[in-house]
Scaffold this motif. Structure first.
Motif, PDB file in Angstrom:
ATOM      1  N   ALA A  54      36.821  64.085 -11.870  1.00  0.00           N
ATOM      2  CA  ALA A  54      36.186  65.216 -11.198  1.00  0.00           C
ATOM      3  C   ALA A  54      37.078  65.775 -10.098  1.00  0.00           C
ATOM      4  CB  ALA A  54      34.841  64.795 -10.614  1.00  0.00           C
ATOM      5  N   ILE A  55      37.707  64.889  -9.363  1.00  0.00           N
ATOM      6  CA  ILE A  55      38.601  65.342  -8.298  1.00  0.00           C
ATOM      7  C   ILE A  55      39.719  66.184  -8.878  1.00  0.00           C
ATOM      8  CG2 ILE A  55      40.342  64.549  -6.628  1.00  0.00           C
ATOM      9  CD1 ILE A  55      38.394  62.183  -6.070  1.00  0.00           C
ATOM     10  N   ARG A  56      40.304  65.694  -9.967  1.00  0.00           N
ATOM     11  CA  ARG A  56      41.381  66.467 -10.598  1.00  0.00           C
ATOM     12  C   ARG A  56      40.855  67.788 -11.159  1.00  0.00           C
ATOM     13  NH1 ARG A  56      42.831  61.255 -12.303  1.00  0.00           N
ATOM     14  NH2 ARG A  56      41.930  61.575 -14.367  1.00  0.00           N
ATOM     15  N   ALA A  57      39.693  67.750 -11.797  1.00  0.00           N
ATOM     16  CA  ALA A  57      39.139  68.950 -12.429  1.00  0.00           C
ATOM     17  C   ALA A  57      38.685  69.975 -11.396  1.00  0.00           C
ATOM     18  CB  ALA A  57      37.974  68.581 -13.341  1.00  0.00           C
ATOM     19  N   ALA A  58      38.040  69.509 -10.348  1.00  0.00           N
ATOM     20  CA  ALA A  58      37.488  70.429  -9.352  1.00  0.00           C
ATOM     21  C   ALA A  58      38.493  70.811  -8.278  1.00  0.00           C
ATOM     22  CB  ALA A  58      36.254  69.807  -8.704  1.00  0.00           C
ATOM     23  N   GLY A  59      39.498  69.973  -8.079  1.00  0.00           N
ATOM     24  CA  GLY A  59      40.487  70.269  -7.052  1.00  0.00           C
ATOM     25  C   GLY A  59      39.955  70.123  -5.637  1.00  0.00           C
ATOM     26  N   LEU A  60      38.880  69.336  -5.476  1.00  0.00           N
ATOM     27  CA  LEU A  60      38.293  69.113  -4.151  1.00  0.00           C
ATOM     28  C   LEU A  60      38.491  67.663  -3.744  1.00  0.00           C
ATOM     29  CD1 LEU A  60      34.956  71.061  -4.635  1.00  0.00           C
ATOM     30  CD2 LEU A  60      36.961  71.806  -3.351  1.00  0.00           C
ATOM     31  N   GLN A  61      38.306  67.388  -2.480  1.00  0.00           N
ATOM     32  CA  GLN A  61      38.463  66.041  -1.956  1.00  0.00           C
ATOM     33  C   GLN A  61      37.329  65.135  -2.436  1.00  0.00           C
ATOM     34  OE1 GLN A  61      41.049  64.873   0.031  1.00  0.00           O
ATOM     35  NE2 GLN A  61      41.974  66.828  -0.515  1.00  0.00           N
ATOM     36  N   TYR A  62      37.659  63.868  -2.598  1.00  0.00           N
ATOM     37  CA  TYR A  62      36.716  62.848  -3.059  1.00  0.00           C
ATOM     38  C   TYR A  62      35.439  62.843  -2.221  1.00  0.00           C
ATOM     39  CZ  TYR A  62      34.842  58.136  -3.748  1.00  0.00           C
ATOM     40  OH  TYR A  62      34.031  57.067  -3.977  1.00  0.00           O
ATOM     41  N   GLN A  63      35.574  62.782  -0.897  1.00  0.00           N
ATOM     42  CA  GLN A  63      34.393  62.669  -0.040  1.00  0.00           C
ATOM     43  C   GLN A  63      33.544  63.934  -0.095  1.00  0.00           C
ATOM     44  OE1 GLN A  63      33.443  59.750   1.478  1.00  0.00           O
ATOM     45  NE2 GLN A  63      31.536  60.865   1.687  1.00  0.00           N
ATOM     46  N   THR A  64      34.164  65.080  -0.239  1.00  0.00           N
ATOM     47  CA  THR A  64      33.408  66.330  -0.368  1.00  0.00           C
ATOM     48  C   THR A  64      32.523  66.268  -1.605  1.00  0.00           C
ATOM     49  OG1 THR A  64      35.174  67.577   0.693  1.00  0.00           O
ATOM     50  CG2 THR A  64      33.629  68.828  -0.662  1.00  0.00           C
TER      51      THR A  64
END
Length: 184
Positions: free
Chosen positions: A53-63
């Motif tokens: 998900a982090i790679r797909a969404a390009g957002l930080q893990y904690q976010t």
């Protein structure tokens, strides 16, 4: 709309511009819910959901974890369309009964997120007999500046004040480790 911004026609009325802003703000708010729901689905159906998900969404893990956590606290039928994701995030750590009561008030009185947060703090103060809640200082810990920058960005991106974001993250970690809810 492009990946990096908006292109406007040469002639745009004020009403059209204003309507575009309204639609954009709704997209931003709904995207938090959508990402949270997306992650919950991934948790139920796929392994290694967060890394992918982090790679797909390009957002930080904690976010992403924050989005999923708030979304988990509020099934679709409990979400208030007239209130922002952030309103829900402010009350997510409370009991379902308190969540509903405060969201009802926020909706009825048209509270901003800041007003809701202030009301929660006032209620906590009254619950302590009107006395100010006692606070303790945690020991200083050395944190690599890159991590601190990342944490501040995550707090900013989720719309939560940094201090509150840190406390929420620590409460969640304590709940997970102890298997019991943290004190409100």
């Amino acid at each position: 709309m492009t990946k990096v911004g908006l292109r406007f026609p040469t002639e745009l009325s004020f009403a059209e511009w204003e309507r575009a802003g309204h639609h954009l703000s709704r997209i931003v708010d709904s995207s938090s819910w959508c990402l949270g729901d997306w992650l919950m689905y991934g948790k139920e159906h796929y392994a290694d959901r967060y890394q992918r998900a982090i790679r797909a969404a390009g957002l930080q893990y904690q976010t992403l974890r924050n989005y999923a956590w708030v979304s988990r606290q509020f099934p679709l039928n409990r979400r208030r369309a007239r209130l922002s994701f952030q309103h829900h995030a402010e009350v997510a750590s409370l009991s379902t009964e308190k969540q509903d009561m405060l969201l009802d008030q926020a909706e009825r009185l048209r509270w901003t997120t800041k007003q809701l947060r202030s009301h929660i703090q006032d209620a906590r103060s009254q619950a302590n007999g009107g006395a100010r809640e006692e606070f303790a200082l945690i020991p200083r810990i050395q944190v690599p500046s890159s991590r601190l920058v990342s944490w501040r960005r995550a707090a900013h991106q989720t719309g939560i004040e940094f201090d509150r974001w840190v406390l929420t993250a620590l409460d969640r970690a304590a709940e997970q480790a102890l298997g019991e809810p943290a004190d409100d």
